[in-house]
Design a protein around this motif. Structure first.
Motif, short mmCIF file in Angstrom:
data_model
loop_
_atom_site.label_atom_id
_atom_site.label_comp_id
_atom_site.label_asym_id
_atom_site.label_seq_id
_atom_site.Cartn_x
_atom_site.Cartn_y
_atom_site.Cartn_z
N ARG A 26 15.93 -1.54 -9.26
CA ARG A 26 15.57 -2.26 -8.03
C ARG A 26 14.30 -1.68 -7.40
O ARG A 26 13.43 -2.41 -6.93
CB ARG A 26 16.72 -2.19 -7.03
N LYS A 27 14.18 -0.36 -7.45
CA LYS A 27 13.01 0.29 -6.85
C LYS A 27 11.76 0.01 -7.68
O LYS A 27 10.67 -0.19 -7.12
CB LYS A 27 13.24 1.80 -6.74
N LEU A 28 11.88 -0.02 -8.98
CA LEU A 28 10.74 -0.37 -9.83
C LEU A 28 10.27 -1.78 -9.51
O LEU A 28 9.06 -2.05 -9.47
CB LEU A 28 11.12 -0.26 -11.30
N ARG A 29 11.20 -2.67 -9.29
CA ARG A 29 10.85 -4.06 -8.96
C ARG A 29 10.08 -4.12 -7.64
O ARG A 29 9.19 -4.94 -7.45
CB ARG A 29 12.11 -4.92 -8.89
N PHE A 30 10.43 -3.21 -6.73
CA PHE A 30 9.75 -3.15 -5.42
C PHE A 30 8.26 -2.88 -5.61
O PHE A 30 7.42 -3.43 -4.89
CB PHE A 30 10.40 -2.05 -4.57
N PHE A 65 0.86 -1.19 0.00
CA PHE A 65 0.00 0.00 0.00
C PHE A 65 0.89 1.24 0.00
O PHE A 65 1.79 1.37 0.82
CB PHE A 65 -0.90 0.00 1.24
N THR A 66 0.61 2.17 -0.92
CA THR A 66 1.38 3.40 -1.01
C THR A 66 0.52 4.50 -1.60
O THR A 66 -0.47 4.22 -2.29
CB THR A 66 2.63 3.21 -1.90
N THR A 67 0.87 5.74 -1.31
CA THR A 67 0.22 6.83 -2.04
C THR A 67 0.96 7.02 -3.36
O THR A 67 2.14 6.64 -3.49
CB THR A 67 0.25 8.15 -1.26
N ALA A 68 0.28 7.61 -4.33
CA ALA A 68 0.90 7.83 -5.63
C ALA A 68 2.16 8.69 -5.49
O ALA A 68 3.21 8.38 -6.07
CB ALA A 68 -0.10 8.49 -6.58
N MET A 69 2.07 9.77 -4.72
CA MET A 69 3.21 10.69 -4.61
C MET A 69 4.37 10.07 -3.85
O MET A 69 5.52 10.30 -4.18
CB MET A 69 2.77 12.00 -3.96
N LEU A 100 6.14 7.76 -6.29
CA LEU A 100 6.87 8.50 -7.33
C LEU A 100 8.06 9.25 -6.76
O LEU A 100 9.10 9.34 -7.41
CB LEU A 100 5.92 9.45 -8.05
N ASN A 101 7.94 9.76 -5.55
CA ASN A 101 9.08 10.43 -4.92
C ASN A 101 10.22 9.45 -4.66
O ASN A 101 11.39 9.79 -4.82
CB ASN A 101 8.65 11.10 -3.61
N HIS A 102 9.88 8.24 -4.25
CA HIS A 102 10.90 7.22 -4.03
C HIS A 102 11.54 6.80 -5.36
O HIS A 102 12.77 6.57 -5.41
CB HIS A 102 10.31 6.00 -3.34
N LEU A 103 10.75 6.72 -6.41
CA LEU A 103 11.31 6.38 -7.72
C LEU A 103 12.22 7.48 -8.23
O LEU A 103 13.28 7.21 -8.82
CB LEU A 103 10.18 6.10 -8.71
N LEU A 104 11.82 8.73 -8.01
CA LEU A 104 12.67 9.86 -8.41
C LEU A 104 14.00 9.82 -7.66
O LEU A 104 15.07 10.01 -8.25
CB LEU A 104 11.96 11.19 -8.12
N ALA A 105 13.93 9.58 -6.36
CA ALA A 105 15.15 9.53 -5.56
C ALA A 105 16.06 8.39 -5.99
O ALA A 105 17.29 8.50 -5.93
CB ALA A 105 14.79 9.38 -4.08
N GLN A 116 6.53 15.62 -16.43
CA GLN A 116 6.83 14.59 -17.42
C GLN A 116 7.62 13.43 -16.82
O GLN A 116 7.35 12.26 -17.10
CB GLN A 116 7.62 15.19 -18.59
N GLN A 117 8.58 13.75 -15.97
CA GLN A 117 9.43 12.71 -15.40
C GLN A 117 8.62 11.76 -14.50
O GLN A 117 8.73 10.54 -14.62
CB GLN A 117 10.57 13.34 -14.60
N THR A 118 7.83 12.32 -13.61
CA THR A 118 7.05 11.47 -12.71
C THR A 118 5.95 10.73 -13.47
O THR A 118 5.62 9.58 -13.14
CB THR A 118 6.43 12.29 -11.56
N SER A 119 5.38 11.35 -14.49
CA SER A 119 4.38 10.67 -15.31
C SER A 119 4.99 9.47 -16.03
O SER A 119 4.37 8.41 -16.14
CB SER A 119 3.77 11.64 -16.33
N ASN A 120 6.21 9.64 -16.53
CA ASN A 120 6.90 8.53 -17.20
C ASN A 120 7.19 7.39 -16.22
O ASN A 120 7.07 6.21 -16.57
CB ASN A 120 8.20 9.03 -17.83
N LEU A 121 7.55 7.74 -14.98
CA LEU A 121 7.81 6.71 -13.98
C LEU A 121 6.53 5.97 -13.62
O LEU A 121 6.53 4.74 -13.47
CB LEU A 121 8.42 7.35 -12.72
N PHE A 122 5.45 6.71 -13.52
CA PHE A 122 4.16 6.08 -13.24
C PHE A 122 3.76 5.14 -14.37
O PHE A 122 3.26 4.04 -14.13
CB PHE A 122 3.10 7.16 -13.03
N TYR A 123 4.01 5.57 -15.58
CA TYR A 123 3.72 4.72 -16.75
C TYR A 123 4.53 3.43 -16.69
O TYR A 123 4.01 2.35 -17.01
CB TYR A 123 4.03 5.47 -18.04
#
Length: 233
Positions: A138-142, A117-121, A124-129, A161-168
């Motif tokens: 590794r984080k995407l796999r998580f 369970f996670t919030t969207a933000m 995405l903040n963890h993926l950005l970091a 754009q960057q966070t939208s791409n990560l969400f995609y």
């Protein structure tokens, strides 16, 4: 089994159980203890923090809840996880989207399914970091490996754009691997272009979610607002 041995032997003697029946009783106790430990571990790793039952969900609060009641109850058998079906809950703030999502997530934990369970933000903040320390894969796999990913509060903040791409990337990977994602949002699909950078990304994400999905609309006034304004008992 060792903890329950003396008690089980005493009960077996009282009930005149055979050796095989006594061993079966001990094995059942061991299996149940292991099941409970597995559920506790699933819950701890899920980051849910609360264990909510469908019995606590008031289907009579608003007519929209009664309209979806049978479909919601149908999800409790978790067949949607085996089919890789997505769940999207749409509604204004305070209408019970997150509450319902947590009920379904806890049900999955109880079935010993891997849940996150996670919030969207937060996701995405963890993926950005992770891009900074080169741990993005590794984080995407998580976020893509759990059987059920609950992504809460999509739409409260617009994504660049960057966070939208990560969400995609998260949505696309889970779609390809036929793994369920549960999204709660206050924004209708038709307006996702306003929160997901542009309509191209929004359409690509929505198409993958809707292809195999259950969509629920929650209406009515905010429950939080109603509780806050009600006089103290």
């Amino acid at each position: 089994m060792s903890q329950q041995l003396e008690k089980t032997l005493a009960e077996a003697a009282t009930r005149n159980l055979s050796l095989s029946a006594t061993l079966e009783a001990l094995a059942d106790l061991e299996l149940e203890a292991r099941r409970q430990r597995a559920i506790e571990r699933r819950f701890r790793l899920s980051r849910l923090q609360t264990q909510l039952s469908i019995d606590s969900f008031d289907f009579h609060h608003h007519k929209s809840r009664l309209q979806i009641k049978n479909r919601v109850l149908g999800l409790l058998d978790l067949d949607f996880l085996h089919k890789g079906t997505n769940v999207v809950i749409i509604g204004n703030p305070g209408t019970g989207k997150t509450y319902l999502a947590k009920i379904l997530a806890w049900q999955a934990c109880r079935a010993n399914q891997r849940v996150l369970f996670t919030t969207a933000m937060d996701m995405l903040n963890h993926l950005l970091a992770s891009q900074v320390d080169h741990s993005l894969i590794r984080k995407l796999r998580f976020y893509t490996s759990p059987t059920l990913l609950v992504c809460d509060e999509l739409g409260y903040l617009s994504l660049d754009q960057q966070t939208s791409n990560l969400f995609y990337q998260v949505i696309s990977t889970r779609h390809r691997e036929k793994k369920s994602i549960l999204i709660t949002t206050n924004t209708a699909f038709s307006d996702w272009g306003n929160i997901l950078y542009n309509t191209t990304i929004a359409t690509a994400i929505a198409d993958r979610l809707v292809e195999n999905s259950e969509i629920f609309l929650l209406g009515g006034d905010s429950l939080r607002k109603a509780k806050k304004s009600s006089p103290a008992s």
